[in-house]
Every structure is written in structure tokens, then in C-alpha cells.
Scaffold this active site. Structure first.
Site, short mmCIF file in Angstrom:
data_model
loop_
_atom_site.label_atom_id
_atom_site.label_comp_id
_atom_site.label_asym_id
_atom_site.label_seq_id
_atom_site.Cartn_x
_atom_site.Cartn_y
_atom_site.Cartn_z
N ASN A 9 43.87 25.10 31.77
CA ASN A 9 42.56 25.71 31.50
C ASN A 9 42.66 26.46 30.17
O ASN A 9 43.26 27.53 30.11
CB ASN A 9 42.21 26.66 32.65
CG ASN A 9 40.94 27.45 32.38
OD1 ASN A 9 40.16 27.11 31.47
ND2 ASN A 9 40.71 28.49 33.16
N LYS A 11 40.37 27.86 28.52
CA LYS A 11 39.39 28.96 28.42
C LYS A 11 38.69 28.90 27.05
O LYS A 11 38.46 27.82 26.52
CB LYS A 11 40.07 30.29 28.67
CG LYS A 11 40.91 30.29 29.94
CD LYS A 11 41.35 31.65 30.37
CE LYS A 11 42.29 31.53 31.54
NZ LYS A 11 42.57 32.78 32.19
N HIS A 98 35.89 29.77 38.85
CA HIS A 98 37.03 30.53 38.30
C HIS A 98 36.70 32.02 38.41
O HIS A 98 35.54 32.43 38.26
CB HIS A 98 37.26 30.13 36.83
CG HIS A 98 38.55 30.68 36.29
ND1 HIS A 98 38.66 31.98 35.87
CD2 HIS A 98 39.77 30.12 36.15
CE1 HIS A 98 39.91 32.19 35.49
NE2 HIS A 98 40.60 31.08 35.64
N GLU A 100 37.04 34.39 36.47
CA GLU A 100 36.35 34.98 35.29
C GLU A 100 34.86 34.70 35.35
O GLU A 100 34.05 35.52 34.92
CB GLU A 100 36.99 34.42 34.00
CG GLU A 100 38.38 35.01 33.78
CD GLU A 100 39.33 34.13 33.00
OE1 GLU A 100 38.89 33.16 32.37
OE2 GLU A 100 40.55 34.44 33.02
N GLU A 170 44.08 31.27 43.16
CA GLU A 170 44.39 32.07 41.98
C GLU A 170 44.19 33.54 42.33
O GLU A 170 43.06 34.06 42.22
CB GLU A 170 43.46 31.69 40.83
CG GLU A 170 43.58 30.25 40.41
CD GLU A 170 43.25 30.06 38.94
OE1 GLU A 170 44.13 29.63 38.20
OE2 GLU A 170 42.11 30.37 38.54
N GLY A 176 46.50 36.00 33.92
CA GLY A 176 46.62 36.54 32.57
C GLY A 176 47.28 37.91 32.52
O GLY A 176 47.25 38.58 31.50
N SER A 215 49.56 33.32 35.90
CA SER A 215 50.77 33.60 35.11
C SER A 215 51.92 32.64 35.43
O SER A 215 53.08 33.05 35.43
CB SER A 215 51.20 35.05 35.29
OG SER A 215 50.19 35.92 34.81
C1 PEP Z 1 43.70 30.76 34.93
O1 PEP Z 1 42.92 31.36 34.21
O2 PEP Z 1 43.29 29.88 35.68
C2 PEP Z 1 45.11 31.14 34.88
C3 PEP Z 1 45.88 30.77 35.86
O3 PEP Z 1 45.50 31.89 33.81
P1 PEP Z 1 46.99 32.36 33.45
O4 PEP Z 1 47.91 31.17 33.69
O5 PEP Z 1 46.94 32.74 32.00
O6 PEP Z 1 47.31 33.50 34.34
#
Ligand code: PEP
Length: 253
Positions: A9, A11, A98, A100, A170, A176, A215
Site C-alpha cells: 500500500n 498510500k 483502511h 486511515e 491491521e 506506521g 510495521s
Molecule cells: C498500512 O498502512 O496498511 C500499513 C501496514 O502500514 P505500515 O506497514 O507502514 O505500518
């Protein structure tokens, strides 16, 4: 056999030229890779046309996802991008819900249900994101929260439709932040998610891929992917570096 999946992703990152370079690098690094993993990239909308054309020219096995879609089919919705448009561009998957989008754009489970319906009706695969925030985990409400997200959105569909869904667990506190769920926490939640899906869709739950996101990086991917119910990853930051993304893909097999 469940499909193993690693999805990147991107973003709101990369210029078109940077995105083109990134996908060329990923494709190059995967050229000799015969592992049975579905590799997905989800670039910004603005990059989809050129990236689809690079993937086609390279006869690449990497497939495209969109990061979002409109909850309406078409019409006077300025600034929105419809599921049909994304299908037209060659997207096979669309990320729905997601954290966000839930947090910054206030997307509700009702909105997500409408998006899910459009994606499924157009023969595409939603990557449906679920997960608790830090407070919910600290209050020990994480199972309840995740079950509710699944029930509110998925339970109104038929099993045959749900078979086309990919779930992504998630934990919001891990996205992040550099904090990752431990392999045990991930497996515990993934097994629980599968049980919640099975409660309603008995014959289908074992076939639905459940990805971990938060992460995930080359140094922790292998351990996280070891869980029996962890079928791959949804990768944010690390998907922007071709070598790291490919190392995570290789950690899955
Ligand atoms: C995400 O935004 O789906 C995600 C897993 O981000 P990150 O790997 O940067 O934590």
C-alpha cells in the site's frame, strides 16, 4: 489451499516517475521468483494507468489494487473514482476500510458495506481492513471491536461473495509506528477472525486469506508469517523500497 498474498500500500507517496521506477524494480527482483504468492501493488489513483501499462509490457505477475473507491456506482460525486473505472484500468483488488480512511475520512461500516457490494458485484476482490486502536487493545476490547467490524460489513453478504474477500488485520497502533504485533498476538487474532467468519460462513472461512499489516518489515516478516492463520501481509512503509518489499515476499514462502 489459501492464496498467499503480499500487498504493498503506497498510500499518498511517490511521484509518477518514482512509482514507475519502483514497480520496475519490484518486477525485476521478482523475475525468477516462482513462489506461489500473489504480489499486489496499490499505487495512488494517478499512477494506475502508467503502472498497469508497465506491468502489461513486462508480462509481469504483479497485480494492481486501488487504495479506495467511491461508495456510489457513478454520477455527480465530484472527486470520486468508481469501482468500474478502477476495473477498467486493470485493478483486481480494492482496499476497503483502511484505518486511515476510517479515521481521517470518517468512513463508517455502512459506507464500507456499500463499497464492498460494488467491488464484489464487479467481480473484483476487496481487501477489507479491520483492527483495533491502542485504547481498545489496552481496554482488552480488541476481539469485540474486530468481531463487530466483520459482522457489520461482511455478515450481510452471501458466502459465495465472501469467498472473494481478502481480510487484512491491521492493529491501528502498529500502522506506521514501528510497533508490530508479536507473532503470537497476530496468530491469536487471525485465528479468532477466522472463527468469526466461520460462525456465519462455515464452508468458506478456511479459504479466505487473512493478511497481517502494521510495521511489517524484512526483519520481522518471517516470524509473523509463521502463524497458521497468517496468509501474508499488507505492507505500507516497507513497500516503498523494492528490496524490502521483495524480501518480505520471500519471507512468506
Ligand atoms: C498500512 O498502512 O496498511 C500499513 C501496514 O502500514 P505500515 O506497514 O507502514 O505500518
Amino acid at each position: 489451499m489459501r492464496t498467499k498474498i503480499v500487498a504493498g500500500n503506497w498510500k499518498m507517496n511517490t511521484s509518477v516517475a518514482e512509482g514507475e521506477l519502483l514497480v520496475r524494480q519490484i518486477d525485476f527482483l521478482l523475475k525468477d521468483n516462482t513462489a506461489p504468492v500473489e504480489v499486489i501493488v496499490a499505487p495512488p489513483f494517478t499512477h494506475l494507468v502508467s503502472i498497469a501499462s508497465i506491468l502489461k509490457d513486462n508480462d509481469s505477475k504483479v497485480v494492481l489494487a486501488a487504495q479506495n473507491c467511491a461508495y456510489k456506482e457513478s454520477g455527480a460525486y465530484t472527486g470520486e473514482v468508481s469501482v468500474k473505472m478502477l476495473k477498467d484500468l486493470g485493478c483486481k483488488y480494492i482496499i476497503i476500510g483502511h484505518s486511515e480512511r476510517r479515521e481521517y475520512f470518517k468512513e463508517s461500516n455502512e459506507d464500507l458495506k456499500q463499497k464492498m457490494e460494488l467491488v464484489l458485484n464487479n467481480g473484483m476482490h476487496p481487501i477489507f481492513c479491520i483492527g483495533e486502536n491502542l485504547q481498545e487493545r489496552e481496554e482488552n476490547r480488541h476481539f469485540e471491536v474486530v468481531a463487530e467490524q466483520i459482522k457489520d460489513v461482511l455478515y450481510s453478504f452471501k458466502g459465495a461473495d465472501v469467498a472473494n474477500v481478502v481480510l487484512a488485520y491491521e492493529p491501528v497502533w502498529a500502522i506506521g509506528t514501528g510497533k508490530t504485533a508479536s507473532a503470537a498476538q497476530a496468530e491469536e487474532m487471525h485465528a479468532y477472525i477466522r472463527r468469526v467468519v466461520a460462525d456465519k460462513f462455515k464452508g468458506y472461512a478456511d479459504e479466505i486469506p487473512i493478511l497481517y499489516g502494521g510495521s511489517c518489515k524484512p526483519s520481522n516478516a518471517q516470524e509473523i508469517f509463521e502463524g497458521d492463520n497468517v496468509d501474508g501481509g499488507l505492507i505500507g512503509g516497507a513497500s516503498l523500497v523494492a528490496q524490502d518489499f521483495v524480501a518480505i515476499i520471500k519471507a512468506l514462502v
